[in-house]
Design a protein around this motif. Sequence first.
Motif, PDB file in Angstrom:
ATOM      1  N   LYS A   1      22.340   3.237 -57.467  1.00  0.00           N
ATOM      2  CA  LYS A   1      21.846   3.606 -58.731  1.00  0.00           C
ATOM      3  C   LYS A   1      20.898   4.225 -59.092  1.00  0.00           C
ATOM      4  O   LYS A   1      19.968   3.792 -58.158  1.00  0.00           O
ATOM      5  N   LYS A   2      20.460   5.071 -59.768  1.00  0.00           N
ATOM      6  CA  LYS A   2      18.976   5.265 -60.367  1.00  0.00           C
ATOM      7  C   LYS A   2      18.418   4.345 -61.042  1.00  0.00           C
ATOM      8  O   LYS A   2      16.821   4.240 -59.981  1.00  0.00           O
ATOM      9  N   SER A   3      18.679   3.681 -61.553  1.00  0.00           N
ATOM     10  CA  SER A   3      17.558   2.460 -61.994  1.00  0.00           C
ATOM     11  C   SER A   3      17.186   1.721 -60.403  1.00  0.00           C
ATOM     12  O   SER A   3      16.043   1.181 -60.329  1.00  0.00           O
ATOM     13  N   GLU A   4      18.406   1.365 -59.245  1.00  0.00           N
ATOM     14  CA  GLU A   4      17.868   0.429 -57.903  1.00  0.00           C
ATOM     15  C   GLU A   4      17.049   1.925 -57.237  1.00  0.00           C
ATOM     16  O   GLU A   4      15.742   0.967 -56.466  1.00  0.00           O
ATOM     17  N   LEU A   5      17.300   2.936 -57.284  1.00  0.00           N
ATOM     18  CA  LEU A   5      16.397   4.091 -56.380  1.00  0.00           C
ATOM     19  C   LEU A   5      14.326   3.802 -56.735  1.00  0.00           C
ATOM     20  O   LEU A   5      14.147   4.062 -56.150  1.00  0.00           O
ATOM     21  N   LYS A   6      14.689   3.463 -57.652  1.00  0.00           N
ATOM     22  CA  LYS A   6      13.885   3.716 -59.021  1.00  0.00           C
ATOM     23  C   LYS A   6      13.019   2.470 -58.680  1.00  0.00           C
ATOM     24  O   LYS A   6      11.716   2.915 -57.845  1.00  0.00           O
ATOM     25  N   GLU A   7      13.382   1.378 -59.015  1.00  0.00           N
ATOM     26  CA  GLU A   7      12.826  -0.006 -58.268  1.00  0.00           C
ATOM     27  C   GLU A   7      12.386   0.124 -56.826  1.00  0.00           C
ATOM     28  O   GLU A   7      11.239  -0.186 -56.806  1.00  0.00           O
ATOM     29  N   LEU A   8      13.538   0.414 -55.788  1.00  0.00           N
ATOM     30  CA  LEU A   8      12.883   0.783 -54.486  1.00  0.00           C
ATOM     31  C   LEU A   8      11.013   1.314 -54.293  1.00  0.00           C
ATOM     32  O   LEU A   8      11.270   1.141 -53.392  1.00  0.00           O
ATOM     33  N   MET A   9      11.345   2.822 -54.968  1.00  0.00           N
ATOM     34  CA  MET A   9      11.102   3.572 -54.485  1.00  0.00           C
ATOM     35  C   MET A   9       9.252   3.117 -55.701  1.00  0.00           C
ATOM     36  O   MET A   9       8.241   3.409 -54.823  1.00  0.00           O
ATOM     37  N   ASN A  10       9.143   2.938 -56.293  1.00  0.00           N
ATOM     38  CA  ASN A  10       8.102   1.859 -56.963  1.00  0.00           C
ATOM     39  C   ASN A  10       7.344   0.987 -56.089  1.00  0.00           C
ATOM     40  O   ASN A  10       6.659   0.907 -56.269  1.00  0.00           O
ATOM     41  N   SER A  11       8.281  -0.086 -55.761  1.00  0.00           N
ATOM     42  CA  SER A  11       8.286  -1.517 -55.152  1.00  0.00           C
ATOM     43  C   SER A  11       8.238  -1.179 -53.743  1.00  0.00           C
ATOM     44  O   SER A  11       7.244  -1.900 -53.238  1.00  0.00           O
ATOM     45  N   GLU A  12       8.634  -0.079 -52.937  1.00  0.00           N
ATOM     46  CA  GLU A  12       9.527   0.128 -51.123  1.00  0.00           C
ATOM     47  C   GLU A  12       8.040   1.403 -50.700  1.00  0.00           C
ATOM     48  O   GLU A  12       7.832   1.799 -50.253  1.00  0.00           O
ATOM     49  N   LEU A  13       7.587   1.875 -51.807  1.00  0.00           N
ATOM     50  CA  LEU A  13       6.773   3.148 -51.492  1.00  0.00           C
ATOM     51  C   LEU A  13       5.995   4.534 -52.495  1.00  0.00           C
ATOM     52  O   LEU A  13       5.532   5.169 -52.364  1.00  0.00           O
ATOM     53  N   SER A  14       5.647   2.785 -52.882  1.00  0.00           N
ATOM     54  CA  SER A  14       4.296   3.731 -54.261  1.00  0.00           C
ATOM     55  C   SER A  14       3.227   4.195 -53.492  1.00  0.00           C
ATOM     56  O   SER A  14       2.541   4.442 -53.808  1.00  0.00           O
ATOM     57  N   HIS A  15       2.923   3.774 -51.984  1.00  0.00           N
ATOM     58  CA  HIS A  15       1.575   4.446 -51.307  1.00  0.00           C
ATOM     59  C   HIS A  15       1.727   5.232 -50.987  1.00  0.00           C
ATOM     60  O   HIS A  15       1.263   6.273 -50.918  1.00  0.00           O
ATOM     61  N   PHE A  16       2.711   5.906 -50.452  1.00  0.00           N
ATOM     62  CA  PHE A  16       3.190   6.801 -50.157  1.00  0.00           C
ATOM     63  C   PHE A  16       3.442   7.932 -51.672  1.00  0.00           C
ATOM     64  O   PHE A  16       3.461   9.195 -51.540  1.00  0.00           O
ATOM     65  N   LEU A  17       4.136   7.515 -52.455  1.00  0.00           N
ATOM     66  CA  LEU A  17       4.901   8.690 -53.273  1.00  0.00           C
ATOM     67  C   LEU A  17       4.211   8.607 -54.822  1.00  0.00           C
ATOM     68  O   LEU A  17       4.062   9.356 -56.134  1.00  0.00           O
ATOM     69  N   GLY A  18       3.414   7.035 -55.234  1.00  0.00           N
ATOM     70  CA  GLY A  18       2.605   6.990 -56.232  1.00  0.00           C
ATOM     71  C   GLY A  18       4.021   6.134 -57.101  1.00  0.00           C
ATOM     72  O   GLY A  18       5.322   6.208 -56.684  1.00  0.00           O
ATOM     73  N   GLU A  19       3.367   5.942 -58.473  1.00  0.00           N
ATOM     74  CA  GLU A  19       4.967   5.049 -59.588  1.00  0.00           C
ATOM     75  C   GLU A  19       5.107   6.130 -60.295  1.00  0.00           C
ATOM     76  O   GLU A  19       4.491   7.277 -60.386  1.00  0.00           O
ATOM     77  N   ILE A  20       6.456   5.904 -59.751  1.00  0.00           N
ATOM     78  CA  ILE A  20       7.510   6.697 -60.508  1.00  0.00           C
ATOM     79  C   ILE A  20       7.691   6.156 -62.378  1.00  0.00           C
ATOM     80  O   ILE A  20       8.094   4.864 -62.370  1.00  0.00           O
ATOM     81  N   LYS A  21       6.753   6.940 -62.915  1.00  0.00           N
ATOM     82  CA  LYS A  21       7.220   6.447 -64.629  1.00  0.00           C
ATOM     83  C   LYS A  21       8.593   7.570 -65.257  1.00  0.00           C
ATOM     84  O   LYS A  21       9.361   6.681 -66.335  1.00  0.00           O
TER      85      LYS A  21
END
Length: 92
Positions: free
Chosen positions: A29-49
């Motif tokens: 779901k969107k909330s799960e995707l956001k959590e995944l991106m912020n936890s697992e891809l933050s060095h490449f994508l930055g924090e998604i707020k």
Amino acid sequence: MSDLEKAMMTIIETFNQYSAKEGDKHKLKKSELKELMNSELSHFLGEIKEQETVDKVMETLDADGDSECDFQEFVAFIAVITSACHEFFENE
């Protein structure tokens, strides 16, 4: 296992870790995707707020139009990020 096989297992396990939190355990779901991106891809994508950013990412990933991200859509997302990182580091 080879390093590549370990990396593949990590992708599968990471998807399952986040997709199992809400609703269908086979989709993000969107909330799960956001959590995944912020936890697992933050060095490449930055924090998604902003939710708008998550909405745009989901819209891009959601090939079947069900407002969720299945594993095939997720793998395509990972491939795009990996390709972009490869190009970036190749040019450094």
